[in-house]
Design a protein around this motif. Structure first.
Motif, PDB file in Angstrom:
ATOM      1  N   VAL A  62       0.799  -1.032   0.016  1.00  0.00           N
ATOM      2  CA  VAL A  62       0.029  -0.009  -0.168  1.00  0.00           C
ATOM      3  C   VAL A  62       0.902   1.210  -0.026  1.00  0.00           C
ATOM      4  O   VAL A  62       1.729   1.489   0.960  1.00  0.00           O
ATOM      5  CB  VAL A  62      -0.966   0.024   1.264  1.00  0.00           C
ATOM      6  N   LEU A  63       0.660   1.983  -1.154  1.00  0.00           N
ATOM      7  CA  LEU A  63       1.652   3.255  -1.125  1.00  0.00           C
ATOM      8  C   LEU A  63       0.599   4.647  -1.127  1.00  0.00           C
ATOM      9  O   LEU A  63      -0.710   4.358  -1.187  1.00  0.00           O
ATOM     10  CB  LEU A  63       2.302   3.228  -2.685  1.00  0.00           C
ATOM     11  N   THR A  64       1.086   5.544  -1.134  1.00  0.00           N
ATOM     12  CA  THR A  64       0.294   6.842  -0.834  1.00  0.00           C
ATOM     13  C   THR A  64      -0.523   7.195  -2.215  1.00  0.00           C
ATOM     14  O   THR A  64      -1.410   7.611  -2.258  1.00  0.00           O
ATOM     15  CB  THR A  64       1.289   8.136  -0.754  1.00  0.00           C
ATOM     16  N   ASP A  65      -0.038   6.877  -3.463  1.00  0.00           N
ATOM     17  CA  ASP A  65      -0.514   6.765  -4.604  1.00  0.00           C
ATOM     18  C   ASP A  65      -0.978   5.669  -5.233  1.00  0.00           C
ATOM     19  O   ASP A  65      -1.408   5.685  -6.588  1.00  0.00           O
ATOM     20  CB  ASP A  65       0.343   8.005  -5.583  1.00  0.00           C
ATOM     21  N   GLY A  66      -1.080   4.627  -4.509  1.00  0.00           N
ATOM     22  CA  GLY A  66      -1.525   3.439  -5.389  1.00  0.00           C
ATOM     23  C   GLY A  66      -1.173   2.197  -4.605  1.00  0.00           C
ATOM     24  O   GLY A  66      -0.788   2.427  -3.284  1.00  0.00           O
ATOM     25  N   THR A  67      -0.953   1.127  -5.184  1.00  0.00           N
ATOM     26  CA  THR A  67      -0.707  -0.420  -4.460  1.00  0.00           C
ATOM     27  C   THR A  67       0.545  -0.994  -5.295  1.00  0.00           C
ATOM     28  O   THR A  67       1.049  -0.505  -6.415  1.00  0.00           O
ATOM     29  CB  THR A  67      -2.022  -1.186  -4.515  1.00  0.00           C
ATOM     30  N   ALA A  68       0.791  -1.852  -5.057  1.00  0.00           N
ATOM     31  CA  ALA A  68       1.807  -2.957  -5.543  1.00  0.00           C
ATOM     32  C   ALA A  68       1.261  -3.357  -6.644  1.00  0.00           C
ATOM     33  O   ALA A  68       2.031  -3.459  -7.366  1.00  0.00           O
ATOM     34  CB  ALA A  68       2.149  -4.173  -4.405  1.00  0.00           C
ATOM     35  N   PHE A  69      -0.177  -3.492  -6.883  1.00  0.00           N
ATOM     36  CA  PHE A  69      -0.453  -3.865  -8.095  1.00  0.00           C
ATOM     37  C   PHE A  69      -0.359  -2.808  -9.303  1.00  0.00           C
ATOM     38  O   PHE A  69      -0.041  -3.615 -10.386  1.00  0.00           O
ATOM     39  CB  PHE A  69      -2.059  -4.046  -8.140  1.00  0.00           C
ATOM     40  N   ASP A  70      -0.111  -1.698  -9.004  1.00  0.00           N
ATOM     41  CA  ASP A  70       0.185  -0.673  -9.794  1.00  0.00           C
ATOM     42  C   ASP A  70       1.591  -0.831 -10.481  1.00  0.00           C
ATOM     43  O   ASP A  70       2.097  -0.822 -11.659  1.00  0.00           O
ATOM     44  CB  ASP A  70      -0.281   0.770  -9.343  1.00  0.00           C
ATOM     45  N   VAL A  71       2.479  -1.029  -9.403  1.00  0.00           N
ATOM     46  CA  VAL A  71       3.778  -1.264  -9.795  1.00  0.00           C
ATOM     47  C   VAL A  71       4.011  -2.494 -10.539  1.00  0.00           C
ATOM     48  O   VAL A  71       4.642  -2.385 -11.489  1.00  0.00           O
ATOM     49  CB  VAL A  71       4.851  -1.025  -8.585  1.00  0.00           C
ATOM     50  N   LEU A  72       3.448  -3.611 -10.225  1.00  0.00           N
ATOM     51  CA  LEU A  72       3.709  -4.835 -11.143  1.00  0.00           C
ATOM     52  C   LEU A  72       2.898  -4.517 -12.411  1.00  0.00           C
ATOM     53  O   LEU A  72       3.669  -5.215 -13.330  1.00  0.00           O
ATOM     54  CB  LEU A  72       2.887  -5.890 -10.271  1.00  0.00           C
ATOM     55  N   ALA A  73       1.925  -3.833 -12.628  1.00  0.00           N
ATOM     56  CA  ALA A  73       1.538  -3.631 -13.952  1.00  0.00           C
ATOM     57  C   ALA A  73       2.585  -2.919 -14.986  1.00  0.00           C
ATOM     58  O   ALA A  73       2.758  -3.097 -15.822  1.00  0.00           O
ATOM     59  CB  ALA A  73       0.118  -2.649 -13.848  1.00  0.00           C
ATOM     60  N   LEU A  74       3.409  -2.065 -14.323  1.00  0.00           N
ATOM     61  CA  LEU A  74       4.550  -1.519 -14.993  1.00  0.00           C
ATOM     62  C   LEU A  74       5.497  -2.406 -15.554  1.00  0.00           C
ATOM     63  O   LEU A  74       6.279  -2.266 -16.355  1.00  0.00           O
ATOM     64  CB  LEU A  74       5.178  -0.454 -14.109  1.00  0.00           C
ATOM     65  N   LEU A  75       5.581  -3.699 -14.642  1.00  0.00           N
ATOM     66  CA  LEU A  75       6.582  -4.702 -15.280  1.00  0.00           C
ATOM     67  C   LEU A  75       6.434  -5.606 -16.266  1.00  0.00           C
ATOM     68  O   LEU A  75       7.023  -6.407 -16.634  1.00  0.00           O
ATOM     69  CB  LEU A  75       7.211  -5.292 -14.084  1.00  0.00           C
ATOM     70  N   GLU A  76       4.961  -5.462 -16.561  1.00  0.00           N
ATOM     71  CA  GLU A  76       4.336  -6.498 -17.678  1.00  0.00           C
ATOM     72  C   GLU A  76       5.043  -6.519 -19.047  1.00  0.00           C
ATOM     73  O   GLU A  76       5.241  -7.585 -19.646  1.00  0.00           O
ATOM     74  CB  GLU A  76       2.746  -6.354 -17.810  1.00  0.00           C
ATOM     75  N   GLU A  77       5.457  -5.196 -19.394  1.00  0.00           N
ATOM     76  CA  GLU A  77       6.171  -4.960 -20.706  1.00  0.00           C
ATOM     77  C   GLU A  77       7.656  -5.211 -20.671  1.00  0.00           C
ATOM     78  O   GLU A  77       8.666  -5.228 -21.710  1.00  0.00           O
ATOM     79  CB  GLU A  77       5.748  -3.863 -21.218  1.00  0.00           C
ATOM     80  N   SER A  78       8.148  -5.462 -19.217  1.00  0.00           N
ATOM     81  CA  SER A  78       9.605  -5.593 -19.286  1.00  0.00           C
ATOM     82  C   SER A  78      10.285  -6.672 -19.667  1.00  0.00           C
ATOM     83  O   SER A  78       9.394  -7.877 -19.688  1.00  0.00           O
ATOM     84  CB  SER A  78       9.967  -5.563 -17.855  1.00  0.00           C
ATOM     85  N   SER A  79      11.485  -6.598 -20.513  1.00  0.00           N
ATOM     86  CA  SER A  79      12.275  -7.952 -20.899  1.00  0.00           C
ATOM     87  C   SER A  79      12.589  -8.803 -19.812  1.00  0.00           C
ATOM     88  O   SER A  79      12.739  -9.956 -20.308  1.00  0.00           O
ATOM     89  CB  SER A  79      13.159  -7.331 -21.756  1.00  0.00           C
ATOM     90  N   LYS A  80      12.723  -8.483 -18.792  1.00  0.00           N
ATOM     91  CA  LYS A  80      13.184  -9.586 -17.700  1.00  0.00           C
ATOM     92  C   LYS A  80      12.284  -9.274 -16.514  1.00  0.00           C
ATOM     93  O   LYS A  80      11.595  -8.367 -16.389  1.00  0.00           O
ATOM     94  CB  LYS A  80      14.734  -9.373 -17.352  1.00  0.00           C
ATOM     95  N   ALA A  81      12.127 -10.384 -15.905  1.00  0.00           N
ATOM     96  CA  ALA A  81      11.422 -10.370 -14.506  1.00  0.00           C
ATOM     97  C   ALA A  81      11.993 -10.417 -13.379  1.00  0.00           C
ATOM     98  O   ALA A  81      12.946 -11.136 -13.169  1.00  0.00           O
ATOM     99  CB  ALA A  81      10.274 -11.777 -14.433  1.00  0.00           C
ATOM    100  N   PRO A  82      11.988  -9.170 -12.335  1.00  0.00           N
ATOM    101  CA  PRO A  82      12.766  -9.391 -11.137  1.00  0.00           C
ATOM    102  C   PRO A  82      12.183 -10.293 -10.101  1.00  0.00           C
ATOM    103  O   PRO A  82      11.116 -10.686 -10.291  1.00  0.00           O
ATOM    104  CB  PRO A  82      12.565  -7.703 -10.606  1.00  0.00           C
ATOM    105  N   ALA A  83      13.007 -10.453  -9.020  1.00  0.00           N
ATOM    106  CA  ALA A  83      12.629 -11.369  -7.904  1.00  0.00           C
ATOM    107  C   ALA A  83      11.793 -10.145  -7.222  1.00  0.00           C
ATOM    108  O   ALA A  83      12.300  -9.317  -7.075  1.00  0.00           O
ATOM    109  CB  ALA A  83      13.793 -11.938  -7.252  1.00  0.00           C
ATOM    110  N   VAL A  84      10.690 -10.578  -6.633  1.00  0.00           N
ATOM    111  CA  VAL A  84       9.663  -9.490  -6.062  1.00  0.00           C
ATOM    112  C   VAL A  84       9.377  -9.995  -4.577  1.00  0.00           C
ATOM    113  O   VAL A  84       8.926 -11.020  -4.456  1.00  0.00           O
ATOM    114  CB  VAL A  84       8.499  -9.242  -6.730  1.00  0.00           C
TER     115      VAL A  84
END
Length: 192
Positions: A62-84
């Motif tokens: 839970v962040l001030t301007d959104g949630t972890a789900f919002d950040v994870l959505a940013l990674l969907e187009e990434s060429s590699k997947a980080p450990a989260v």
């Protein structure tokens, strides 16, 4: 069976509490000796992820301007997947379950104790995810040859992304010979 600790060159810590963020950054830096980038919000995480993808992501749910789900959505187009690794003091079991489905490898409850946090990092970097539930759920919904193609393509792309396109490095990550990697790449034209 545990595998060797995955190499981590960069980590992104997304946490809105300044004191906790500083402590988490220090702990990650001491444990992994890697570059650590900080973000206090979804917006700052978006800016940080615009040009690169970290090897490890420490993510407050839970962040001030959104949630972890919002950040994870940013990674969907990434060429590699980080450990989260997800962290929260308020997320319930349903949110933790949904986050696990999106790739969060470990979940740490606040208040965070340092030994538990470091253990979560090691586990997230060492242990492979349990694929059996996903494979069992796919039975009868996808043909075996299609599943094999998806697995092969995904693993080839991820290994090449992690090795920055170096085929020798990708072969090492996949624990196959360079010759076998070349053969797999020829059989998987959509991988590059």
């Amino acid at each position: 069976m545990t595998t060797p600790l995955r190499h981590v060159a960069t980590t992104l810590v997304v946490e809105d509490n300044l004191a906790l963020r500083a402590s988490l950054c220090r702990a990650v830096s001491n444990l992994l000796s890697c570059k650590v980038v900080e973000a206090a919000s979804v917006a700052e995480a978006r800016d940080a992820l615009r040009d690169w993808c970290p090897d490890l992501l420490i993510l407050d749910v839970v962040l001030t301007d959104g949630t972890a789900f919002d950040v994870l959505a940013l990674l969907e187009e990434s060429s590699k997947a980080p450990a989260v690794i997800g962290i929260s003091g308020v997320a319930g079991p349903e949110a933790a379950f949904r986050l696990a489905q999106l790739g969060i490898r470990r979940y740490v409850q606040k208040p965070i104790d340092l030994p538990g946090f470091e253990a979560a990092i090691r586990e997230a970097l060492e242990d492979a995810p349990d694929l059996k539930p996903y494979l069992r759920a796919a039975v009868g919904r996808i043909a075996l040859h299609q599943l094999e193609d998806i697995v092969r393509t995904t693993m080839l792309n991820e290994a090449l992304a992690r090795s920055e396109g170096n085929r020798r490095g990708a072969a090492r990550i996949l624990q196959v010979s360079r010759q076998l990697l070349q053969h797999m790449l020829r059989r998987t034209p959509s991988s590059l």
